[in-house]
Each structure stands twice: as C-alpha cells, then as structure tokens.
Design a protein around this motif. Sequence first.
Motif, PDB file in Angstrom:
ATOM      1  N   VAL A   1     -50.745 -31.139  39.235  1.00 33.88           N
ATOM      2  CA  VAL A   1     -49.413 -30.549  39.185  1.00 33.88           C
ATOM      3  C   VAL A   1     -49.171 -30.052  37.768  1.00 33.88           C
ATOM      4  O   VAL A   1     -49.310 -30.812  36.801  1.00 33.88           O
TER       5      VAL A   1
ATOM      6  N   ALA B   1     -44.337 -34.954  44.589  1.00 28.87           N
ATOM      7  CA  ALA B   1     -45.378 -34.132  45.204  1.00 28.87           C
ATOM      8  C   ALA B   1     -45.614 -34.580  46.641  1.00 28.87           C
ATOM      9  O   ALA B   1     -45.785 -33.756  47.558  1.00 28.87           O
TER      10      ALA B   1
ATOM     11  N   GLY C   1     -42.853 -33.377  48.824  1.00 27.72           N
ATOM     12  CA  GLY C   1     -42.787 -31.930  48.998  1.00 27.72           C
ATOM     13  C   GLY C   1     -41.780 -31.249  48.106  1.00 27.72           C
ATOM     14  O   GLY C   1     -41.415 -30.095  48.335  1.00 27.72           O
TER      15      GLY C   1
ATOM     16  N   VAL D   1     -42.231 -30.797  44.755  1.00 29.70           N
ATOM     17  CA  VAL D   1     -42.934 -29.999  43.745  1.00 29.70           C
ATOM     18  C   VAL D   1     -44.215 -29.458  44.369  1.00 29.70           C
ATOM     19  O   VAL D   1     -44.807 -30.091  45.245  1.00 29.70           O
ATOM     20  N   ASP D   2     -44.629 -28.286  43.936  1.00 28.81           N
ATOM     21  CA  ASP D   2     -45.834 -27.648  44.471  1.00 28.81           C
ATOM     22  C   ASP D   2     -47.071 -28.137  43.729  1.00 28.81           C
ATOM     23  O   ASP D   2     -47.028 -28.417  42.525  1.00 28.81           O
TER      24      ASP D   2
ATOM     25  N   SER E   1     -50.758 -27.557  42.120  1.00 30.48           N
ATOM     26  CA  SER E   1     -51.593 -26.502  41.547  1.00 30.48           C
ATOM     27  C   SER E   1     -53.005 -26.569  42.100  1.00 30.48           C
ATOM     28  O   SER E   1     -53.727 -25.572  42.119  1.00 30.48           O
TER      29      SER E   1
ATOM     30  N   ASP F   1     -55.098 -31.882  47.507  1.00 29.22           N
ATOM     31  CA  ASP F   1     -54.435 -32.042  48.799  1.00 29.22           C
ATOM     32  C   ASP F   1     -53.820 -33.430  48.919  1.00 29.22           C
ATOM     33  O   ASP F   1     -54.245 -34.381  48.250  1.00 29.22           O
TER      34      ASP F   1
ATOM     35  N   THR G   1     -50.170 -30.929  52.634  1.00 28.60           N
ATOM     36  CA  THR G   1     -50.070 -30.229  51.350  1.00 28.60           C
ATOM     37  C   THR G   1     -49.077 -29.078  51.381  1.00 28.60           C
ATOM     38  O   THR G   1     -48.288 -28.891  50.445  1.00 28.60           O
ATOM     39  N   HIS G   2     -49.102 -28.295  52.450  1.00 22.92           N
ATOM     40  CA  HIS G   2     -48.274 -27.091  52.497  1.00 22.92           C
ATOM     41  C   HIS G   2     -47.130 -27.209  53.497  1.00 22.92           C
ATOM     42  O   HIS G   2     -46.463 -26.206  53.788  1.00 22.92           O
TER      43      HIS G   2
ATOM     44  N   SER H   1     -40.874 -30.084  53.105  1.00 28.87           N
ATOM     45  CA  SER H   1     -40.530 -31.493  52.893  1.00 28.87           C
ATOM     46  C   SER H   1     -39.879 -32.110  54.126  1.00 28.87           C
ATOM     47  O   SER H   1     -40.097 -33.291  54.419  1.00 28.87           O
TER      48      SER H   1
END
Length: 351
Positions: free
Chosen positions: A9, A46, A49, A51-52, A54, A57, A66-67, A70
């Motif tokens: 992150v 993280a 959900g 914060v994204d 970088s 997984d 991961t994607h 939230s």
Amino acid sequence: MIIFADVTVKFDRFTALPAFSLHVEEGEFFTLLGPSGCGKSTALRALAGFVDLSAGDIHVAGKKITHQPSGKREVGMVFQNYALFPSMNVRENIAFGLRVQKLSKAETDRRVHEIAERVDLSRQQLDKQVSELSGGQQQRVAIARALVLRPKVLLLDEPLSNLDAKLRRQLRIQLKELQGQFGITTLYVTHDQDEALSMSDRIAVLNQGRIEQIGTPQEIYKHSATEFVCTFIGEVNRLSPALLGTFTTAGAVGLGIDAATYVRIENIKVVRPGAPHTGFAVPATVESHAYHGMHNVYHLRTEHDRLRAVLRGHDGWQPSDGERVDIVIDPASLLQYPASAGVLAAAGAEQ
C-alpha cells in the motif's frame, strides 16, 4: 481464513505496507501490534476495502476480495471513535446496515433485538440516544452494528483507546468473551501491549510496515525474536558488556559479550547480600523505588549499570533506599541480539 499475500500500500511516494504477508486462522482473535505509524491500521483498512492496494491480494474464506467493494466483503468494522450516528437512537444505529440491505422491518427488528441481547444491551437502551450511553455501552452498540450483518470477519481499530484505564480493563474481558461467544474471526489493532498480551490468540508485531514477529503472547514476550520486539513489549534492562563480563568470569557460558543483551525487570531478583541464590549475583545499591500497590519497582546501581527490578508486595522483605543488596540474574533469562541491531531499540529500553 484471512490471507494477505504480498500486499503493498502506497500513499504518493510513501510506502505504508511493503510486501505485507499474513495468515489469520478461522476463529482466531489476532492482533496487529505496534507503535503509531507502523502500518497496522492501514492493513486493517486494506482488508475492509477502505484503501486501494498497489500490489498483492487479500483473501477471506478462500475468496479473493482484492477488488471487491467494501460493502460486499462480509467484513464488519468497529472504529476507534465508534462512528455512531448521533442523530439516530441505538436501535436505528444497529439497524442501519440492515436497512441498506433492504431487509424487511420484521426481519430487521428480529435481528436487532437478537444481537442487542447477545451484547448485553437492554430494550430500554435501544430507544436511547447514543449520547445518553456510557463509553462502554457505546462500544457495545458499535460492535452490535457490525455483528448484526453477520460478517465473516470482525475488524477492531483501537476500540478501547478513548476509554479510561479501569473501563479499558473491564471491556478487554467483555470483548474477548463476546468474540468467543460468536466464534468470529477477529483482527484487532492496538498500540497497547497489555491489551495485545491479555486478549490475543496470536500477535503480529509491526515496525515500519513490516512484521517483526508472529506468535502467541507467551512467545512474543518470553522469546522475542528481534531487538525491536524485545524493547517494545514489556519493560527491560539493557546490560553492559562489562556486566556480562562478570557473568562469564563467574562461569556463565554461551553469552555474547558484544551482543545487545536485555533482561526483563521481573527476571532480576533482589536479595540480601550473601543470601543463597540460583544464578549469578552482583552487588548493588538501591537508588530509589516507586510504589505501585501490588508491587514496587526498584532502581538499582551496580558497578557497571543502572537497572530496574520488581518486588511483589507479598514477597516480604522490601529493601530501603540506599541499602546494599545483591541482584541475581539467571543467564537463561537473557535475550541477546546481534550488536548491529538498531540504536532506536536500545533507546526505547532506557525510557
């Protein structure tokens, strides 16, 4: 149950979590412990959900999330300030997520009453405003609001930090009991070592976004893997090479004289000069002591070092300031680390 796989992150040029990997078992009360800014809350957010990533997984119950948004991660979160809605009463706060999911009024009411009973909130309290509740009651509302959605994972971000010390101690017990009743996998974030040691099944100690050690509370405390963990957890004395030299002269084997060497304050025994002992004795003078109710902390001066030791109130003999004593240390209780380890850790031990 929860897997962080090489999670990175970044915030602009700052890397909060560099290649962070962790596995939390189903049903565990797992704590992320470390000083402010070490990345523990970032890891929690993280997972939630917020914060994204970088890179890397996150998996929950065998599914990659991961994607996922939230709201679809089946994760409940309790924030440091509880984030309750002041304009809603307790019932409405707990029911908020269910209404977002568009559950029927009958099902919403049933689940609100069910969860309120399980977290020890009365029906009278359900109709009160949040501002009318104590800090401990507000915490239970925040937990109920998270659990009423029946998440697979409960996330707790320093939920006791805004409470007074006595209430914190009480709620540690209640929170751990609640987690046991629900059997829900829980990830807890704190900088408070006492909380971590008393509540956790396992602990990960973080430093600058990296995990220094993972283990049970007993492993973390008694067998600290790094100098940072040793000095962050509990209270320790750093021993000088000169003092270690007296041990080797007296027959101790296997000690690295130049290694960074620590002993926890409860592992130093204070006895009358010449009293029988097991270990290696060094003469010392009591400089001062501090009364803590059930125990006293003694500040001692030897020829080479200034050290601290604990004497319990029921131990009987309590030396006076200025009195000559012997301090006894068992070499097996010493924690040693390579001499090149960080200076900051040593500084922390002297505070």
